[in-house]
Design a protein around this motif. Structure first.
Motif, PDB file in Angstrom:
ATOM      1  N   LEU A 212      -4.794  26.836 -20.620  1.00 36.55           N
ATOM      2  CA  LEU A 212      -3.967  27.759 -21.380  1.00 36.55           C
ATOM      3  C   LEU A 212      -2.795  26.900 -22.126  1.00 36.55           C
ATOM      4  CD1 LEU A 212      -3.626  30.459 -18.310  1.00 36.55           C
ATOM      5  CD2 LEU A 212      -5.108  30.679 -20.804  1.00 36.55           C
ATOM      6  N   PRO A 213      -2.536  27.554 -23.136  1.00 33.35           N
ATOM      7  CA  PRO A 213      -1.411  26.922 -23.950  1.00 33.35           C
ATOM      8  C   PRO A 213      -0.116  26.688 -23.256  1.00 33.35           C
ATOM      9  CG  PRO A 213      -1.633  29.153 -24.686  1.00 33.35           C
ATOM     10  CD  PRO A 213      -2.759  28.812 -23.613  1.00 33.35           C
ATOM     11  N   PRO A 214       0.628  25.525 -23.409  1.00 35.86           N
ATOM     12  CA  PRO A 214       0.268  24.359 -24.361  1.00 35.86           C
ATOM     13  C   PRO A 214      -0.817  23.585 -23.707  1.00 35.86           C
ATOM     14  CG  PRO A 214       2.173  23.807 -23.152  1.00 35.86           C
ATOM     15  CD  PRO A 214       1.807  24.951 -22.831  1.00 35.86           C
ATOM     16  N   LEU A 215      -1.834  22.973 -24.632  1.00 41.13           N
ATOM     17  CA  LEU A 215      -2.956  22.273 -24.134  1.00 41.13           C
ATOM     18  C   LEU A 215      -2.554  20.888 -24.369  1.00 41.13           C
ATOM     19  CD1 LEU A 215      -5.884  24.280 -25.516  1.00 41.13           C
ATOM     20  CD2 LEU A 215      -5.015  24.464 -23.327  1.00 41.13           C
ATOM     21  N   SER A 216      -1.837  20.666 -25.462  1.00 38.35           N
ATOM     22  CA  SER A 216      -1.133  19.226 -25.720  1.00 38.35           C
ATOM     23  C   SER A 216       0.195  19.232 -26.376  1.00 38.35           C
ATOM     24  CB  SER A 216      -1.996  18.527 -26.637  1.00 38.35           C
ATOM     25  OG  SER A 216      -1.821  18.950 -28.034  1.00 38.35           O
ATOM     26  N   SER A 217       1.018  18.302 -26.418  1.00 33.11           N
ATOM     27  CA  SER A 217       1.954  18.177 -26.958  1.00 33.11           C
ATOM     28  C   SER A 217       2.300  18.436 -28.485  1.00 33.11           C
ATOM     29  CB  SER A 217       2.762  16.651 -26.817  1.00 33.11           C
ATOM     30  OG  SER A 217       1.960  15.752 -27.564  1.00 33.11           O
ATOM     31  N   ASN A 218       0.996  18.665 -29.068  1.00 31.38           N
ATOM     32  CA  ASN A 218       0.884  18.956 -30.560  1.00 31.38           C
ATOM     33  C   ASN A 218       1.039  20.598 -30.535  1.00 31.38           C
ATOM     34  OD1 ASN A 218       0.227  16.627 -31.370  1.00 31.38           O
ATOM     35  ND2 ASN A 218      -1.986  16.801 -30.975  1.00 31.38           N
ATOM     36  N   ASP A 219       0.805  21.321 -29.232  1.00 30.66           N
ATOM     37  CA  ASP A 219       1.107  22.723 -29.310  1.00 30.66           C
ATOM     38  C   ASP A 219       2.445  23.004 -29.439  1.00 30.66           C
ATOM     39  OD1 ASP A 219      -1.497  22.855 -29.310  1.00 30.66           O
ATOM     40  OD2 ASP A 219      -1.851  23.706 -27.244  1.00 30.66           O
ATOM     41  N   ILE A 220       3.405  22.149 -29.320  1.00 26.78           N
ATOM     42  CA  ILE A 220       4.800  22.464 -28.954  1.00 26.78           C
ATOM     43  C   ILE A 220       5.565  22.281 -30.540  1.00 26.78           C
ATOM     44  CG2 ILE A 220       6.909  21.625 -28.024  1.00 26.78           C
ATOM     45  CD1 ILE A 220       5.168  20.476 -25.913  1.00 26.78           C
ATOM     46  N   TYR A 221       6.084  23.651 -30.908  1.00 23.78           N
ATOM     47  CA  TYR A 221       6.740  23.475 -32.038  1.00 23.78           C
ATOM     48  C   TYR A 221       7.929  22.579 -32.090  1.00 23.78           C
ATOM     49  CZ  TYR A 221       9.572  25.281 -36.046  1.00 23.78           C
ATOM     50  OH  TYR A 221      10.301  25.470 -37.031  1.00 23.78           O
ATOM     51  N   HIS A 222       8.297  21.604 -32.884  1.00 26.94           N
ATOM     52  CA  HIS A 222       9.662  21.037 -32.892  1.00 26.94           C
ATOM     53  C   HIS A 222       9.811  20.408 -34.178  1.00 26.94           C
ATOM     54  CE1 HIS A 222       7.131  17.424 -32.718  1.00 26.94           C
ATOM     55  NE2 HIS A 222       6.387  18.097 -31.458  1.00 26.94           N
ATOM     56  N   ASN A 223      11.172  20.348 -34.411  1.00 34.31           N
ATOM     57  CA  ASN A 223      11.603  19.814 -35.896  1.00 34.31           C
ATOM     58  C   ASN A 223      13.011  19.238 -35.513  1.00 34.31           C
ATOM     59  OD1 ASN A 223      12.004  19.155 -38.351  1.00 34.31           O
ATOM     60  ND2 ASN A 223      12.549  21.150 -39.232  1.00 34.31           N
ATOM     61  N   PHE A 224      13.032  18.171 -34.907  1.00 36.69           N
ATOM     62  CA  PHE A 224      14.309  17.444 -34.364  1.00 36.69           C
ATOM     63  C   PHE A 224      14.966  16.486 -35.125  1.00 36.69           C
ATOM     64  CE2 PHE A 224      11.843  18.592 -30.360  1.00 36.69           C
ATOM     65  CZ  PHE A 224      12.689  19.743 -30.085  1.00 36.69           C
ATOM     66  N   ASP A 225      13.997  16.005 -35.867  1.00 31.23           N
ATOM     67  CA  ASP A 225      14.678  14.745 -36.792  1.00 31.23           C
ATOM     68  C   ASP A 225      15.796  14.753 -37.598  1.00 31.23           C
ATOM     69  OD1 ASP A 225      12.794  12.908 -36.020  1.00 31.23           O
ATOM     70  OD2 ASP A 225      11.578  12.650 -37.594  1.00 31.23           O
ATOM     71  N   ASN A 226      16.006  16.203 -38.367  1.00 31.29           N
ATOM     72  CA  ASN A 226      17.224  16.328 -38.902  1.00 31.29           C
ATOM     73  C   ASN A 226      18.625  16.686 -38.177  1.00 31.29           C
ATOM     74  OD1 ASN A 226      16.264  18.682 -38.290  1.00 31.29           O
ATOM     75  ND2 ASN A 226      16.983  19.932 -40.109  1.00 31.29           N
TER      76      ASN A 226
ATOM     77  N   LEU B 138       7.782  16.057 -25.228  1.00 37.55           N
ATOM     78  CA  LEU B 138       7.012  15.358 -26.268  1.00 37.55           C
ATOM     79  C   LEU B 138       6.428  13.978 -26.072  1.00 37.55           C
ATOM     80  CD1 LEU B 138      10.173  16.089 -29.089  1.00 37.55           C
ATOM     81  CD2 LEU B 138       7.878  17.552 -28.246  1.00 37.55           C
ATOM     82  N   ASN B 139       6.496  13.503 -25.027  1.00 39.32           N
ATOM     83  CA  ASN B 139       6.075  12.401 -24.582  1.00 39.32           C
ATOM     84  C   ASN B 139       4.795  12.527 -23.593  1.00 39.32           C
ATOM     85  OD1 ASN B 139       5.218   9.788 -23.264  1.00 39.32           O
ATOM     86  ND2 ASN B 139       7.265   9.229 -23.123  1.00 39.32           N
ATOM     87  N   ASN B 140       3.752  12.073 -24.551  1.00 42.23           N
ATOM     88  CA  ASN B 140       2.280  12.429 -23.697  1.00 42.23           C
ATOM     89  C   ASN B 140       2.244  12.044 -22.376  1.00 42.23           C
ATOM     90  OD1 ASN B 140       0.714  14.013 -25.514  1.00 42.23           O
ATOM     91  ND2 ASN B 140       0.252  12.060 -26.742  1.00 42.23           N
ATOM     92  N   ASN B 141       2.769  10.909 -22.066  1.00 42.07           N
ATOM     93  CA  ASN B 141       2.817  10.527 -20.419  1.00 42.07           C
ATOM     94  C   ASN B 141       3.314  11.716 -19.674  1.00 42.07           C
ATOM     95  OD1 ASN B 141       1.849   8.235 -21.477  1.00 42.07           O
ATOM     96  ND2 ASN B 141       3.893   7.121 -21.912  1.00 42.07           N
ATOM     97  N   ASN B 142       4.290  12.478 -20.178  1.00 43.85           N
ATOM     98  CA  ASN B 142       4.898  13.404 -19.180  1.00 43.85           C
ATOM     99  C   ASN B 142       4.142  14.631 -19.282  1.00 43.85           C
ATOM    100  OD1 ASN B 142       7.036  11.746 -18.600  1.00 43.85           O
ATOM    101  ND2 ASN B 142       8.267  12.386 -20.551  1.00 43.85           N
ATOM    102  N   PHE B 143       3.312  14.830 -20.258  1.00 45.79           N
ATOM    103  CA  PHE B 143       2.686  16.361 -20.749  1.00 45.79           C
ATOM    104  C   PHE B 143       1.859  16.564 -19.201  1.00 45.79           C
ATOM    105  CE2 PHE B 143      -0.023  19.355 -22.143  1.00 45.79           C
ATOM    106  CZ  PHE B 143       0.741  20.120 -22.917  1.00 45.79           C
ATOM    107  N   ASP B 144       1.002  15.851 -18.839  1.00 51.08           N
ATOM    108  CA  ASP B 144       0.238  15.959 -17.614  1.00 51.08           C
ATOM    109  C   ASP B 144       0.902  16.610 -16.374  1.00 51.08           C
ATOM    110  OD1 ASP B 144      -2.065  15.892 -19.224  1.00 51.08           O
ATOM    111  OD2 ASP B 144      -2.528  13.813 -18.577  1.00 51.08           O
ATOM    112  N   GLN B 145       2.001  15.766 -16.281  1.00 50.88           N
ATOM    113  CA  GLN B 145       2.976  16.063 -14.925  1.00 50.88           C
ATOM    114  C   GLN B 145       3.576  17.287 -15.212  1.00 50.88           C
ATOM    115  OE1 GLN B 145       6.185  13.379 -14.903  1.00 50.88           O
ATOM    116  NE2 GLN B 145       7.475  14.721 -13.884  1.00 50.88           N
ATOM    117  N   LEU B 146       3.725  17.866 -16.454  1.00 48.22           N
ATOM    118  CA  LEU B 146       4.492  19.222 -16.625  1.00 48.22           C
ATOM    119  C   LEU B 146       3.380  20.111 -16.356  1.00 48.22           C
ATOM    120  CD1 LEU B 146       6.855  18.358 -19.571  1.00 48.22           C
ATOM    121  CD2 LEU B 146       7.532  19.017 -17.238  1.00 48.22           C
ATOM    122  N   LYS B 147       2.197  19.927 -16.898  1.00 48.78           N
ATOM    123  CA  LYS B 147       1.072  20.882 -16.589  1.00 48.78           C
ATOM    124  C   LYS B 147       0.804  21.172 -15.129  1.00 48.78           C
ATOM    125  CE  LYS B 147      -1.624  22.809 -19.114  1.00 48.78           C
ATOM    126  NZ  LYS B 147      -1.567  24.145 -19.845  1.00 48.78           N
ATOM    127  N   LYS B 148       0.946  20.071 -14.323  1.00 46.27           N
ATOM    128  CA  LYS B 148       0.449  20.169 -12.921  1.00 46.27           C
ATOM    129  C   LYS B 148       1.715  20.895 -12.052  1.00 46.27           C
ATOM    130  CE  LYS B 148      -1.869  15.862 -12.427  1.00 46.27           C
ATOM    131  NZ  LYS B 148      -2.105  14.435 -11.932  1.00 46.27           N
TER     132      LYS B 148
END
Length: 561
Positions: free
Chosen positions: A230-244, A194-204
């Protein structure tokens, strides 16, 4: 003689191994049902009934991918992979490359609750024995099923099927290969997607994993070459609902030794979350992006822990403001006053001077405390000085009792009332001591986390629990009474403020330049403590003092309890 001794050692080793395997059976503890509940049975952590029920229910693509990546010889070894160990030793010693040799069996042991978590040589030897034992008493299918169902992901997600549903809102067999490899990258690294700073690292890492499994029938070179598209292309593609799910609180209890959530109230947590959401415009106007809102019972147990910044926030969502140390400002004055009242034989009617004064410090520096209003009230009652948070009388009291004595008293409170670790406090004392703080300690340069500070307010409920406070009973009752009277606050806060709530003993505070705002209070009748810190993680100043920042949120919370 040496050969004979070596032979005897080998014989004894195999006898031990034989006895260990057949007389002892190691049981993997199932974590898929290791849920954390609140006081009403609501699930705070974990997702029930979405683990795979048996080995045959694991999708074939998952089966092949995981074994190819984690343990190619899973079915051919007996818990430890001699070939992989030899390769790892050669790589680590002779090539200088770090390489592991853990099998799925060994990784399953690490995932088990009863496993040891240190990574010492002794522990690795133990894991080897246990891995062999595991294979003696369990089928490979059962071990693999346990492994898949207990893989750990960030955001309190456990199990691969759970991760598919939580992160992509779909069953694993329906996901793209790129999404599955993305999930493998997550659990291998423990990196939060969920942290954009980590997203590219995970894609690599996903691309590397794709190349690793390129020999599987359903993996084409074209897929691996184009995995970035290919998906996920960004953290916005990740379904999440953690706040509650009260993730900040869950993180806190999982990291603390007292893993107890029986008092937590998810309904109360969600109600305060709504307050936070509905105050966005006001908080934005005040330059108040971050906050901690705590509600504790009279024993100091947490009923709710709310953070203004969403857990999903890409900047600092997983920072917990409630456990982060901040300057306390004037909100700590009640504890100085009750200590000074006892040591100097004062009471609420005692007269204190609120007049200009200077103190000669070390090196002939001059310290001249000033009130927030930049005015002076002359002779005032002690109750007015505390209620109206006058700085000059406060500093005089601290000077009279001694900075070191006051800090020692606070630390004694933290150990005996707040139940803090003594060793950690001693380390804390290396900086927060008389020499470094001086008289400014009376105005709140002493730092504490909101949670540790809120727990100190337990003294207003039952001092019989703390033997060293027996002699402070009169002063504690007087300070509580002062903090409930709005008339004592008039000098600084007027006849009406956000602290004016009947039945609450409340104090506000602000650190220098409006960086930290505080409002904390206790209510004997309700048996509750409510403490609010407001500010910004990046240290940016707010537009107003604690009474109009933290106090605003505090007022909304206590009026909705």
């Amino acid at each position: 003689m040496k050969k004979k001794l070596t032979f005897i050692i080998f014989v004894l080793f195999f006898i031990f191994l034989f006895l260990f395997n057949f007389l002892y059976e190691y049981e993997l503890q199932d974590n898929t049902e290791n849920l954390i509940y609140d006081s009403k049975g609501n699930i705070l952590k974990g997702i029930k009934n979405i683990s795979y029920e048996n080995y045959n229910s694991i999708p074939n693509n998952i089966n092949q991918i995981i074994k190819e990546i984690e343990d190619k010889r899973f079915y051919s070894h007996f818990g430890i992979d001699i070939k992989a160990i030899s390769r790892a030793i050669h790589s680590n010693i002779f090539l200088g490359n770090r390489q592991g040799a853990s099998t799925i069996d060994q990784q399953s042991i690490k995932l088990s609750q009863s496993a040891f978590f240190d990574r010492s040589i002794l522990q690795k030897i133990k894991e080897n024995f246990i891995a062999i034992n595991l294979n003696t008493h369990n089928s490979k299918e059962d071990i693999f099923l346990y492994y898949i169902n207990n893989l750990e992901f960030p955001n309190q997600v456990r199990g691969l099927n759970s991760a598919c549903l939580v992160y992509f809102d779909n069953n694993c067999e329906n996901l793209f290969l790129s999404e599955l490899l993305f999930l493998v990258s997550i659990y291998q690294t423990g990196t939060n997607p969920l942290n954009n700073n980590n997203f590219d690292q995970l894609k690599k890492r996903s691309k590397l994993l794709c190349n690793q499994i390129s020999n599987l029938d359903f993996v084409s070179d074209n897929i691996c070459k184009n995995i970035y598209n290919l998906p996920p292309l960004s953290s916005n593609d990740i379904y999440h609902n953690f706040d509650n799910l009260a993730n900040h609180y869950v993180d806190y209890i999982q990291s603390s030794k007292n893993n107890n959530s029986k008092n937590f109230d998810l309904d109360l947590h969600n109600m305060i979350n709504n307050i936070i959401k509905n105050t966005f415009e006001y908080r934005n106007m005040q330059g108040m992006n971050d906050c901690c809102i705590l509600v504790l019972d009279n024993t100091g147990e947490v009923l709710t822990m709310n953070i203004c910044r969403s857990y999903e926030d890409l900047f600092a969502g997983q920072v917990n403001a409630c456990t982060s140390r901040r300057q306390t400002g004037s909100v700590a004055k009640p504890f100085l006053y009750l200590y000074a009242m006892k040591e100097l034989n004062l009471n609420s009617e005692s007269i204190l001077e609120d007049k200009p004064i200077e103190y000669i410090l070390e090196g002939e520096n001059i310290y001249a405390p000033k009130n927030f209003s930049q005015t002076y009230a002359g002779d005032v009652k002690l109750a007015q000085a505390l209620g109206s948070s006058l700085n000059v009388p406060t500093v005089k009291l601290l000077n009279d009792v001694g900075v070191g004595n006051y800090i020692n008293f606070i630390e004694k409170l933290r150990i005996n009332v707040g139940k803090e670790n003594k060793d950690k406090l001693e380390k804390n004392h290396e900086f927060f001591n008389e020499r470094n703080l001086g008289l400014s300690a009376g105005l709140g340069t002493y730092e504490m986390s909101p949670l540790n500070f809120a727990k100190l307010w337990k003294i207003f409920f039952d001092i019989n629990e703390y033997d060293f406070l027996d002699s402070y009973e009169v002063q504690i009752k007087e300070v509580y009474d002062i903090l409930t009277k709005n008339s004592y606050r008039n000098l600084s806060f007027g006849i009406d403020s956000f602290m004016s709530v009947p039945g609450w003993a409340v104090k506000t505070g602000t650190s220098r330049r409006f960086v930290d705002g505080w409002t904390c209070g206790a209510n004997k009748q309700k048996g509750l403590i409510v403490c609010v810190w407001a500010g910004n993680y990046n240290g940016t100043a707010m537009m107003d003092s604690g009474v109009n920042t933290a106090g605003y949120l505090w007022n909304l919370v206590v009026n909705n309890l």
